[in-house]
Every structure is written in structure tokens, then in C-alpha cells.
Design a protein around this motif. Structure first.
Motif, short mmCIF file in Angstrom:
data_model
loop_
_atom_site.label_atom_id
_atom_site.label_comp_id
_atom_site.label_asym_id
_atom_site.label_seq_id
_atom_site.Cartn_x
_atom_site.Cartn_y
_atom_site.Cartn_z
N TYR A 75 -9.27 9.15 -7.24
CA TYR A 75 -8.70 7.83 -6.90
C TYR A 75 -8.86 6.83 -8.07
CZ TYR A 75 -9.21 9.64 -2.06
OH TYR A 75 -9.17 10.40 -0.91
N GLY A 119 -4.40 8.42 -1.78
CA GLY A 119 -4.39 9.64 -2.57
C GLY A 119 -5.14 10.75 -1.87
N ALA A 174 -7.73 3.48 2.24
CA ALA A 174 -6.84 2.61 1.47
C ALA A 174 -6.06 1.64 2.36
CB ALA A 174 -5.88 3.46 0.64
N ARG A 198 -12.52 10.23 5.90
CA ARG A 198 -13.07 11.41 5.26
C ARG A 198 -14.60 11.40 5.29
NH1 ARG A 198 -10.33 14.59 1.70
NH2 ARG A 198 -8.78 12.93 1.59
N LYS A 200 0.85 -1.20 0.00
CA LYS A 200 0.00 0.00 0.00
C LYS A 200 0.88 1.24 0.00
CE LYS A 200 -2.44 3.48 1.84
NZ LYS A 200 -2.09 4.60 2.73
N GLY A 235 -0.77 8.93 0.33
CA GLY A 235 -0.86 10.20 -0.36
C GLY A 235 0.43 10.98 -0.48
C1 LIG Z 1 -12.97 6.91 3.98
C2 LIG Z 1 -11.62 7.52 3.76
O1 LIG Z 1 -11.09 8.17 4.63
N1 LIG Z 1 -11.04 7.27 2.58
C3 LIG Z 1 -9.76 7.80 2.23
C4 LIG Z 1 -9.30 7.06 0.99
C5 LIG Z 1 -7.94 7.52 0.47
C6 LIG Z 1 -6.82 7.16 1.39
O2 LIG Z 1 -6.91 6.32 2.29
O3 LIG Z 1 -5.65 7.82 1.08
P1 LIG Z 1 -4.27 7.88 1.88
O4 LIG Z 1 -3.79 6.46 2.03
O5 LIG Z 1 -3.42 8.69 0.99
O6 LIG Z 1 -4.53 8.51 3.23
C7 LIG Z 1 -9.82 9.31 1.94
O7 LIG Z 1 -10.69 9.74 1.20
O8 LIG Z 1 -8.92 10.02 2.41
#
Ligand SMILES: CC(=O)N[C@@H](CCC(=O)OP(=O)(O)O)C(=O)O
Ligand SMILES: Nc1ncnc2c1ncn2[C@@H]1O[C@H](COP(=O)(O)OP(=O)(O)O)[C@@H](O)[C@H]1O
Length: 256
Positions: free
Chosen positions: A74, A38, A158, A60, A6, A9
Motif C-alpha cells: 500500500y 489495494g 481504505a 484484514r 476513494k 482494489g
Molecule cells: C484493516 C483492513 O482491512 N485494511 C484493508 C486496507 C486496504 C483496503 O481497504 O483495500 P480495498 O479498498 O482495495 O478493499 C486491507 O488490508 O484489505
């Protein structure tokens, strides 16, 4: 044996780092799966169109306009760029959301006090299709979008996707799950890359969390790790992608 990796961001947001990561990833032999976040790019895009991003405990809040942004960023922009870059490195990558091939089904989060909106908790992985793809030489690249099988796309963290895919795959393979990020590993001082803690078990984790040595995004990440280990994943590492090609690079191993 399969490697699930994995990336978050901070790597994705940095084109040089991403390119270096993908070079290292492309050289991994055998079955492998890539999961990317992301969050940073989604936050920037949301702000640029006047939305106000809101996170609660690393998740989020995803209302309908925010869902459109995260699907575009994404499942579209980030996922397709990564797939194209892996193809350039002779990895036969295919990009997936959880809706594609019903690979990851989730249920909309139903929290007693917080309305997370269109956020999904993973319910089921289509392990047999994933195994077929891997055996056909495909390198699956997953973004953080899932679906509820009733036509609704959902936003899923993620780290959690990587963890749930690893748990499902551990029924058919020995799984090594690696969380790559911009730091060397879990650190004694989160600003000092020379302070890597090489092994963390649940007891040490609870102690470091109470001392606030481990905080913010690292808390849900480690919670995912312990959940994965207790549900069948063989090995979990956290660290910089340099460790993918050089096992001597210091990193953190998670144990129960
Ligand atoms: C529900 C939720 O929080 N989804 C995450 C999904 C993307 C993610 O996990 O991105 P990073 O690994 O870069 O933090 C979000 O939208 O931030
Ligand atoms: N003890 C720690 N060691 C390393 N990072 C830590 C620690 N405690 C908190 N963190 C934070 O955790 C973050 C990684 O989690 P997260 O924000 O979910 O990143 P990503 O999605 O990029 O993997 C790091 O950027 C760092 O700021």
C-alpha cells in the motif's frame, strides 16, 4: 469545496482501468484528495510468500508478517506508482501514509473476541497540515496505513480512511466524497450494471440489507457513508469513475 475520492482494489489491480481513472481524476478542478485501497494486490502478494490471508467482516487480520506485506504494497508499490502517474498528468501529487506529518493517527483495535492484530481505528486527522498542503497546490494521495504515534504502523480500511478524512475536512470545506469502484453504483442486482439504485437513504439501506440485495463489501462501505453524512460530510456518491467527467453517468447518491 473539496473532492475526496476513494478507489478500491479492483481498479488498482487493472492497469488499464487505473490509468483511465487517474486521467479522469487528474482533470478534476480545485482541491482534491485521493485515497486508495489495494486489498486484492496485498492478498496476492501474501499468498505468493505463503501467508494465509484472513478477513473478518471486510477487515484484514494483520499479524506482523502481514503488516510488512501491506506496508510494502500500500505505502510503497501502489502509492508510489499512483503518485508517479499523477505527476505525469501534471497533478502535483504527494503520497502519504498516516504516519507522514502525523496526518492520520489511529489506535490498535481492541475487540473483545477477535484479535485483528495490527489494525488501526482512526482517532485523529491533522486537518491543519492537510489544509496547508492543499492550499500549496499539493494533491495528497493516501494509502491505507496509519500509525499510533508510538512508532507502530497500523492497517486501516481504505473506505474508513476516506470517510474519516472527509469528516475532518468538512470542518474547513464543503466535502463531496466519492467511492469509485468497478460497478455503476449500488445495484438492485449486484451482477447487473443496468440496475443502478440512484438514491439510497438509511431506511432503504436497511430494507435492501435484510433482503440481501446489499451484501459483502457494500455493507461496511454504506455504514461508512451514513456515519460520514451524520458527521458533517455534505455529499456522498458511489459509482464508476466515468461519472467524474460526465455527470450524466448514472450513479448512487447516499442521503440520511
Ligand atoms: C484493516 C483492513 O482491512 N485494511 C484493508 C486496507 C486496504 C483496503 O481497504 O483495500 P480495498 O479498498 O482495495 O478493499 C486491507 O488490508 O484489505
Ligand atoms: N447491491 C450491490 N451493488 C453493488 N455492489 C455490491 C452490492 N452488494 C454487494 N456488492 C459488492 O460490493 C463490492 C464493493 O465493495 P468492496 O469489496 O469493499 O470494493 P472496493 O474496495 O473495490 O471499493 C462489489 O465488488 C460488489 O461485489
Amino acid at each position: 469545496m473539496i473532492t475526496v475520492i476513494k478507489i478500491g482494489g479492483n481498479i488498482i489491480d487493472n492497469p488499464t482501468e487505473l490509468e483511465q481513472f487517474l486521467t479522469d481524476f487528474s482533470k478534476i478542478e480545485g482541491y482534491k484528495v485521493l485515497v486508495h485501497g489495494g486489498g486484492k494486490s496485498a492478498t496476492k502478494m501474501a499468498q505468493s510468500i505463503g501467508l494465509v490471508p484472513q478477513m473478518i467482516e471486510g477487515r484484514r487480520i494483520t499479524d506482523a508478517p502481514m503488516l510488512d506485506v501491506v506496508v510494502m504494497i500500500y505505502a510503497g508499490q501502489i502509492n508510489k506508482h499512483i503518485v508517479a502517474q499523477l505527476q505525469a498528468k501534471d497533478n502535483n501529487a504527494i503520497g502519504f501514509s498516516g504516519a507522514d506529518g502525523n496526518l492520520i493517527q489511529s489506535t490498535k483495535r481492541n475487540h473483545p473476541t477477535i484479535d485483528y492484530g495490527f489494525v488501526g481505528d482512526v482517532k485523529q486527522v491533522n486537518t491543519s497540515l492537510l489544509k496547508t498542503l492543499l492550499e500549496a497546490g499539493i494533491v495528497p494521495v493516501f494509502c491505507a496505513i496509519t500509525h499510533d504515534k508510538n512508532g507502530q504502523l497500523l492497517n486501516t480500511n481504505a473506505d474508513t480512511i476516506a470517510s474519516e478524512l472527509s469528516i475532518a475536512l468538512s470542518e474547513v470545506f464543503d466535502v463531496t466524497l466519492t467511492y469509485c469502484f468497478e460497478k455503476q453504483g449500488v445495484l438492485q442486482d449486484s451482477e447487473d450494471d443496468n440496475s443502478v439504485i440512484t438514491e439510497i437513504n438509511k431506511t432503504l439501506y436497511n430494507k435492501l440489507k435484510a433482503e440481501k440485495v446489499i451484501h459483502s463489501g457494500m455493507i461496511p462501505k454504506l455504514d461508512n457513508c451514513f456515519n460520514s453524512l451524520s458527521r458533517g460530510v455534505q455529499k456522498i456518491k458511489i459509482g464508476h469513475h466515468k461519472m467524474l467527467q460526465n455527470p450524466d453517468v448514472l450513479h448512487t447518491t447516499i442521503t440520511l
